[in-house]
Design a protein around this motif. Sequence first.
Motif, PDB file in Angstrom:
ATOM      1  N   LEU A  32       2.629 -11.347   4.549  1.00  0.00           N
ATOM      2  CA  LEU A  32       2.026 -11.517   5.864  1.00  0.00           C
ATOM      3  C   LEU A  32       1.378 -10.210   6.330  1.00  0.00           C
ATOM      4  O   LEU A  32       1.712  -9.131   5.838  1.00  0.00           O
ATOM      5  CB  LEU A  32       3.093 -11.973   6.861  1.00  0.00           C
ATOM      6  CG  LEU A  32       3.693 -13.353   6.583  1.00  0.00           C
ATOM      7  CD1 LEU A  32       4.830 -13.653   7.557  1.00  0.00           C
ATOM      8  CD2 LEU A  32       2.627 -14.444   6.649  1.00  0.00           C
ATOM      9  N   PRO A  33       0.451 -10.303   7.295  1.00  0.00           N
ATOM     10  CA  PRO A  33      -0.312  -9.122   7.703  1.00  0.00           C
ATOM     11  C   PRO A  33       0.524  -7.922   8.131  1.00  0.00           C
ATOM     12  O   PRO A  33       0.160  -6.776   7.823  1.00  0.00           O
ATOM     13  CB  PRO A  33      -1.163  -9.655   8.858  1.00  0.00           C
ATOM     14  CG  PRO A  33      -1.393 -11.096   8.525  1.00  0.00           C
ATOM     15  CD  PRO A  33      -0.103 -11.546   7.911  1.00  0.00           C
ATOM     16  N   MET A  34       1.626  -8.144   8.831  1.00  0.00           N
ATOM     17  CA  MET A  34       2.441  -7.005   9.259  1.00  0.00           C
ATOM     18  C   MET A  34       2.937  -6.204   8.064  1.00  0.00           C
ATOM     19  O   MET A  34       2.918  -4.967   8.066  1.00  0.00           O
ATOM     20  CB  MET A  34       3.629  -7.483  10.096  1.00  0.00           C
ATOM     21  CG  MET A  34       4.503  -6.351  10.638  1.00  0.00           C
ATOM     22  SD  MET A  34       5.876  -6.965  11.637  1.00  0.00           S
ATOM     23  CE  MET A  34       4.979  -7.718  13.002  1.00  0.00           C
ATOM     24  N   TYR A  35       3.365  -6.906   7.016  1.00  0.00           N
ATOM     25  CA  TYR A  35       3.852  -6.220   5.820  1.00  0.00           C
ATOM     26  C   TYR A  35       2.700  -5.604   5.030  1.00  0.00           C
ATOM     27  O   TYR A  35       2.885  -4.576   4.355  1.00  0.00           O
ATOM     28  CB  TYR A  35       4.642  -7.190   4.948  1.00  0.00           C
ATOM     29  CG  TYR A  35       5.952  -7.609   5.573  1.00  0.00           C
ATOM     30  CD1 TYR A  35       7.002  -6.703   5.712  1.00  0.00           C
ATOM     31  CD2 TYR A  35       6.132  -8.906   6.053  1.00  0.00           C
ATOM     32  CE1 TYR A  35       8.208  -7.076   6.293  1.00  0.00           C
ATOM     33  CE2 TYR A  35       7.324  -9.287   6.644  1.00  0.00           C
ATOM     34  CZ  TYR A  35       8.361  -8.374   6.762  1.00  0.00           C
ATOM     35  OH  TYR A  35       9.542  -8.747   7.347  1.00  0.00           O
ATOM     36  N   ALA A  36       1.522  -6.208   5.123  1.00  0.00           N
ATOM     37  CA  ALA A  36       0.354  -5.628   4.469  1.00  0.00           C
ATOM     38  C   ALA A  36       0.017  -4.269   5.077  1.00  0.00           C
ATOM     39  O   ALA A  36      -0.273  -3.305   4.359  1.00  0.00           O
ATOM     40  CB  ALA A  36      -0.845  -6.574   4.580  1.00  0.00           C
ATOM     41  N   ALA A  37       0.048  -4.191   6.406  1.00  0.00           N
ATOM     42  CA  ALA A  37      -0.215  -2.922   7.079  1.00  0.00           C
ATOM     43  C   ALA A  37       0.833  -1.882   6.700  1.00  0.00           C
ATOM     44  O   ALA A  37       0.510  -0.707   6.453  1.00  0.00           O
ATOM     45  CB  ALA A  37      -0.248  -3.127   8.589  1.00  0.00           C
ATOM     46  N   LEU A  38       2.094  -2.301   6.639  1.00  0.00           N
ATOM     47  CA  LEU A  38       3.169  -1.386   6.253  1.00  0.00           C
ATOM     48  C   LEU A  38       2.983  -0.917   4.813  1.00  0.00           C
ATOM     49  O   LEU A  38       3.159   0.274   4.502  1.00  0.00           O
ATOM     50  CB  LEU A  38       4.522  -2.073   6.422  1.00  0.00           C
ATOM     51  CG  LEU A  38       5.764  -1.269   6.012  1.00  0.00           C
ATOM     52  CD1 LEU A  38       5.877   0.010   6.847  1.00  0.00           C
ATOM     53  CD2 LEU A  38       7.026  -2.127   6.144  1.00  0.00           C
ATOM     54  N   THR A  39       2.623  -1.836   3.935  1.00  0.00           N
ATOM     55  CA  THR A  39       2.390  -1.483   2.532  1.00  0.00           C
ATOM     56  C   THR A  39       1.272  -0.457   2.410  1.00  0.00           C
ATOM     57  O   THR A  39       1.385   0.526   1.671  1.00  0.00           O
ATOM     58  CB  THR A  39       2.037  -2.741   1.726  1.00  0.00           C
ATOM     59  OG1 THR A  39       3.138  -3.657   1.764  1.00  0.00           O
ATOM     60  CG2 THR A  39       1.721  -2.397   0.274  1.00  0.00           C
ATOM     61  N   GLY A  40       0.178  -0.667   3.134  1.00  0.00           N
ATOM     62  CA  GLY A  40      -0.929   0.270   3.081  1.00  0.00           C
ATOM     63  C   GLY A  40      -0.573   1.635   3.645  1.00  0.00           C
ATOM     64  O   GLY A  40      -0.953   2.674   3.086  1.00  0.00           O
ATOM     65  N   ALA A  41       0.162   1.648   4.768  1.00  0.00           N
ATOM     66  CA  ALA A  41       0.547   2.917   5.381  1.00  0.00           C
ATOM     67  C   ALA A  41       1.425   3.742   4.444  1.00  0.00           C
ATOM     68  O   ALA A  41       1.209   4.951   4.260  1.00  0.00           O
ATOM     69  CB  ALA A  41       1.273   2.650   6.699  1.00  0.00           C
ATOM     70  N   ILE A  42       2.410   3.092   3.839  1.00  0.00           N
ATOM     71  CA  ILE A  42       3.277   3.810   2.892  1.00  0.00           C
ATOM     72  C   ILE A  42       2.464   4.261   1.675  1.00  0.00           C
ATOM     73  O   ILE A  42       2.686   5.347   1.135  1.00  0.00           O
ATOM     74  CB  ILE A  42       4.472   2.937   2.490  1.00  0.00           C
ATOM     75  CG1 ILE A  42       5.357   2.668   3.714  1.00  0.00           C
ATOM     76  CG2 ILE A  42       5.293   3.606   1.386  1.00  0.00           C
ATOM     77  CD1 ILE A  42       6.513   1.724   3.458  1.00  0.00           C
TER      78      ILE A  42
END
Length: 433
Positions: free
Chosen positions: A298-308
């Motif tokens: 989901l998008p929230m985890y996508a943003a977290l994945t990209g940030a990390i």
Amino acid sequence: MKKTHQPFAFAILLFSPLAFAADGDPATDMVWLVTASALVFLMQAGFALLECGMSRSKNALNVVMKNYMDVCLGTLIFWALGYGLMFGSNPSGLIGTDLFLINDSDPTTYGVLLFQTMFAATAVTIASGAMAERTRFDAYLVGALFITAVIYPIFGSWVWNADGWLAKLGFIDFAGSTVVHSVGAWTALAGIIILGPRLGRFDRQGAPREIRGHNLTFVALGGFILWFGWFGFNGGSTLAASTDIGLINLNTQLAAAAGATASMLLAVVMRRPILLTDTVNGSIAGLVAITAGCATMLPMYAALTGAIGGVVCTLGSQLMLRMRLDDVVGAVSVHGFAGAWGTLAAGMFYTGNLFNGHLITVQLIGIAACFIWTFCCALIMYFAIDIVMGLRAPAQHEQRGLDLSEHAEIGYPEFDSGNIAYTADRATNMDLR
């Protein structure tokens, strides 16, 4: 990779009759697949600009030539051999045994071959930036041919061939965080180990000296083009015009933006300058990281994945310098470290099955298998090339620039072609005596 057959109205096709075709219309699917192939092809221009900009002007032409010939020679060898090894009948789970030199086939196969050819070109060109400014052109091309013909497709067959052993384990890599990007990065790592650092990159105590690229505008433009092409890279991996593309490309956008932002914020926290090169690499690291799980989180985890991914990239670049490994563009940290993280994240953040121990274990197995296979093969390959024909350019050629020595041309003809040695080179060469 998953193939679905739902309608999809892509912006490029908005005013085309194909955009309103019936569910699962083969023509609509093929138009989207070929459009996505063109977007991925454009990424070669992005790599060329980014790598050229991060290199010194005396090597600009050489960097662009490597990117140009990657896709030319890679297209031919992947059609002749690589595609069959990757997607041919695979009873052993290790290697394909047919589909070589495809000539008379069905339309879908032609489209998939075109799309996968662009992926192969992307994988091999990752090494060119890392090995820039000191690699002989002919030796580099020999390595690129072997990567495209053998190293990349064999690992790809383990993951994207339905009978591959990692595919059967349930390994998740939708669009290639590991298959494409980590393969390219681990070959790059092997290459820079065999090559050694550029002249003057480290002093006698091992402390790194800064060697700036010649055109940061090229770096930014290259980053934007890569970002744009990634919508075809990830969205096209549906292999069909599907409504799934909306989530896939939204996740792609979020991860890239988060990667750049996290890289910038990390610089602030560490009280370091906010560099354009680090920020652009952070966005690309976010793109690399989300590529494995863009269709399954989901998008929230996508943003977290990209940030990390952006943070991993920045810290990974610092680790490379501590190990005295000279990666001109940061390819290993961007595509290797961030790619490994993104592949793990695809198992951790799988929608409806978060933090499943079995999925995470399978992801770790795939990450390790990629590193062992790719790095070992590439290390042997580059070592053999170095022994047989010499991988590194002579020191005098490196000082004067590979544009002149390798191509008898220069990227910037207004410079004095008879004396292209730079003051920085003369100063740092004192450590070589």
